[in-house]
Enzyme design. Structure first.
Site, mmCIF file in Angstrom:
data_model
loop_
_atom_site.group_PDB
_atom_site.id
_atom_site.type_symbol
_atom_site.label_atom_id
_atom_site.label_comp_id
_atom_site.label_asym_id
_atom_site.label_seq_id
_atom_site.Cartn_x
_atom_site.Cartn_y
_atom_site.Cartn_z
ATOM 1 N N ASP A 159 3.748 -6.340 0.921
ATOM 2 C CA ASP A 159 3.715 -5.141 0.083
ATOM 3 C C ASP A 159 4.730 -5.214 -1.051
ATOM 4 O O ASP A 159 4.589 -4.559 -2.070
ATOM 5 C CB ASP A 159 3.980 -3.888 0.934
ATOM 6 C CG ASP A 159 3.871 -2.621 0.096
ATOM 7 O OD1 ASP A 159 2.777 -2.391 -0.455
ATOM 8 O OD2 ASP A 159 4.868 -1.893 -0.040
ATOM 9 N N SER A 194 1.798 2.949 0.054
ATOM 10 C CA SER A 194 2.950 2.405 -0.665
ATOM 11 C C SER A 194 2.992 2.837 -2.126
ATOM 12 O O SER A 194 2.038 2.635 -2.875
ATOM 13 C CB SER A 194 2.922 0.881 -0.607
ATOM 14 O OG SER A 194 3.928 0.368 -1.457
ATOM 15 N N GLN A 195 4.121 3.405 -2.529
ATOM 16 C CA GLN A 195 4.260 3.814 -3.928
ATOM 17 C C GLN A 195 4.536 2.629 -4.843
ATOM 18 O O GLN A 195 4.606 2.789 -6.059
ATOM 19 C CB GLN A 195 5.362 4.866 -4.054
ATOM 20 C CG GLN A 195 4.956 6.145 -3.340
ATOM 21 C CD GLN A 195 5.974 7.260 -3.469
ATOM 22 O OE1 GLN A 195 6.990 7.102 -4.111
ATOM 23 N NE2 GLN A 195 5.682 8.379 -2.852
ATOM 24 N N ARG A 196 4.689 1.448 -4.237
ATOM 25 C CA ARG A 196 4.802 0.253 -5.085
ATOM 26 C C ARG A 196 3.474 -0.004 -5.788
ATOM 27 O O ARG A 196 3.432 -0.656 -6.825
ATOM 28 C CB ARG A 196 5.181 -0.956 -4.243
ATOM 29 C CG ARG A 196 6.582 -0.835 -3.682
ATOM 30 C CD ARG A 196 7.125 -2.189 -3.252
ATOM 31 N NE ARG A 196 8.468 -2.022 -2.725
ATOM 32 C CZ ARG A 196 8.720 -1.818 -1.436
ATOM 33 N NH1 ARG A 196 7.734 -1.781 -0.567
ATOM 34 N NH2 ARG A 196 9.951 -1.663 -1.021
ATOM 35 N N ALA A 197 2.385 0.502 -5.219
ATOM 36 C CA ALA A 197 1.061 0.283 -5.804
ATOM 37 C C ALA A 197 0.999 0.818 -7.232
ATOM 38 O O ALA A 197 0.553 0.121 -8.146
ATOM 39 C CB ALA A 197 -0.011 0.935 -4.937
#
Ligand SMILES: [Zn+2]
Length: 377
Positions: free
Chosen positions: A233, A313-316
């Site tokens: 991720d 996931s806010q990394r998206a």
């Protein structure tokens, strides 16, 4: 899209460019020090090429993971970037002082020597091309983050910290081949350092802090073992690299590989002109990037996709939006549109869902509902 593409995207995706390649003089392209297979000479693999290009333009994308079987050109592509590397500002000071750090109005944030330089109007940094650093497969944690110099400790009874490979990777591309086979402690240290842009080594009474604004590229062959989901991720873009499907492409790839092996300098020089143009365009895109913004409603639509896909996931969204901005910059535009978002969506959003987490959250919701039911009855 009806509009014509920028020169940069055109060179990247127009295979016919190869047929009319200009023979550039050897002398002024610095070819003597590099005979890597040229990035632009790679046949097909558009997604991989685009992902690498966008990552060179915008570090905020958060790196890149190349997933695919052996022999599909992953390492060749990464090494081929050498002649496309943009210029970065590197500190002239051992403490890493820089003009653009947030020292403005706070002289204590730079060292006394650099404070004097600033007063005299001298530069604290110089421009240099980004470098490619490859993590050796057998690297130990000590080699990566640094540690006590054992020889000096034994011979002189003194503690001296050795710099690790990470401390040299600041503002450079760090390539980790077979990242899935690497020790968890090492990959965690690298991912933390990349995310924070700096890292600290502590050994007894000794500490040292280094900058680590890395452009991280990992590659893995899924046949040889999985990368744990929480590690996966943390890579921004994920590209699936598979064998070329078109037989004509495959034959062309073979011909180029042989031509390169037989006369590497000649082959590299045939690609030098377009390589040079591309590197100039990458630099221009990096300079344009700070001005690149979103057209109205584009970010909202991106968030809708991510929520509809049930990605936790806010990394998206960081990767999706930053890759889209880099794509707009590569296309010489200051406005990021929904089309930019669509081009990078698969690379930014795939393999982000965790079955475990969604089931876990669902179970928890049931329990919470039950608690509410009981306490309100
Ligand atoms: Zn300094």
């Amino acid at each position: 899209m009806t509009k014509t593409r920028s020169q940069l995207l055109d060179i990247l995706f127009n295979q016919s460019v190869a047929k009319k390649v200009v023979k550039a003089p050897l002398s002024d392209q610095g070819l003597a020090d590099s005979t890597r297979f040229p990035f632009l000479a790679l046949v097909g693999q558009e997604e991989m090429k685009l992902a690498l290009l966008l990552s060179l333009i915008n570090r905020q994308i958060g790196g890149l993971l190349l997933v695919g079987p052996r022999g599909t050109g992953k390492t060749t592509a990464v090494r081929g970037l050498i002649n496309l590397m943009p210029q970065v500002k590197r500190s002239l000071c051992i403490h890493g002082c820089e003009e653009e750090a947030d020292w403005n109005g706070n002289v204590e944030a730079i060292c006394p020597d650099c404070a004097v330089k600033v007063e005299r109007g001298e530069p604290l940094t110089k421009e240099e091309p980004m470098r490619l650093i490859e993590l050796p497969l057998n690297a130990r944690l000590e080699d990566v983050i640094g540690g006590i110099n054992e020889r000096i400790a034994l011979e002189q009874n003194k503690i001296v910290l050795n710099r690790g490979l990470l401390s040299y990777a600041d503002q450079n591309l760090l390539y980790i081949d077979e990242v899935n086979l690497l020790d968890d402690a090492i990959i965690n240290a690298i991912l933390d350092a990349a995310a924070q842009g700096m890292f600290t080594v502590r050994r007894g009474p000794m500490t040292a802090t280094y900058r680590s604004r890395l452009f991280l590229v990992g590659s893995m062959n899924p046949e040889e073992g999985k990368l744990r989901p929480q590690l996966q991720d943390r890579f921004g873009l994920r590209v699936l690299v598979t064998a070329l499907e078109d037989p004509t492409d495959r034959l062309e790839a073979y011909r180029r590989a042989i031509a390169y092996q037989q006369t590497p300098h000649k082959f590299v020089s045939e690609w030098a002109y377009h390589t040079h143009l591309t590197s100039v365009d990458i630099q221009a895109a990096r300079e344009l990037l700070p001005k690149v913004h979103f057209a109205k409603g584009v970010e909202k639509e991106g968030i809708r996709w991510i929520q509809d896909l049930k990605i936790e996931s806010q990394r998206a969204e960081i990767t999706l939006f930053e890759a889209a901005r880099a794509h707009a910059a590569a296309d010489e535009r200051e406005t990021t549109t929904i089309d930019d978002l669509k081009v990078v969506a698969s690379m930014a959003l795939r393999q982000r869902k965790s079955k475990f987490i969604s089931e876990y959250l669902e179970r928890q919701k049931k329990e919470d509902d039950l608690i509410q039911e009981v306490i309100s009855s």
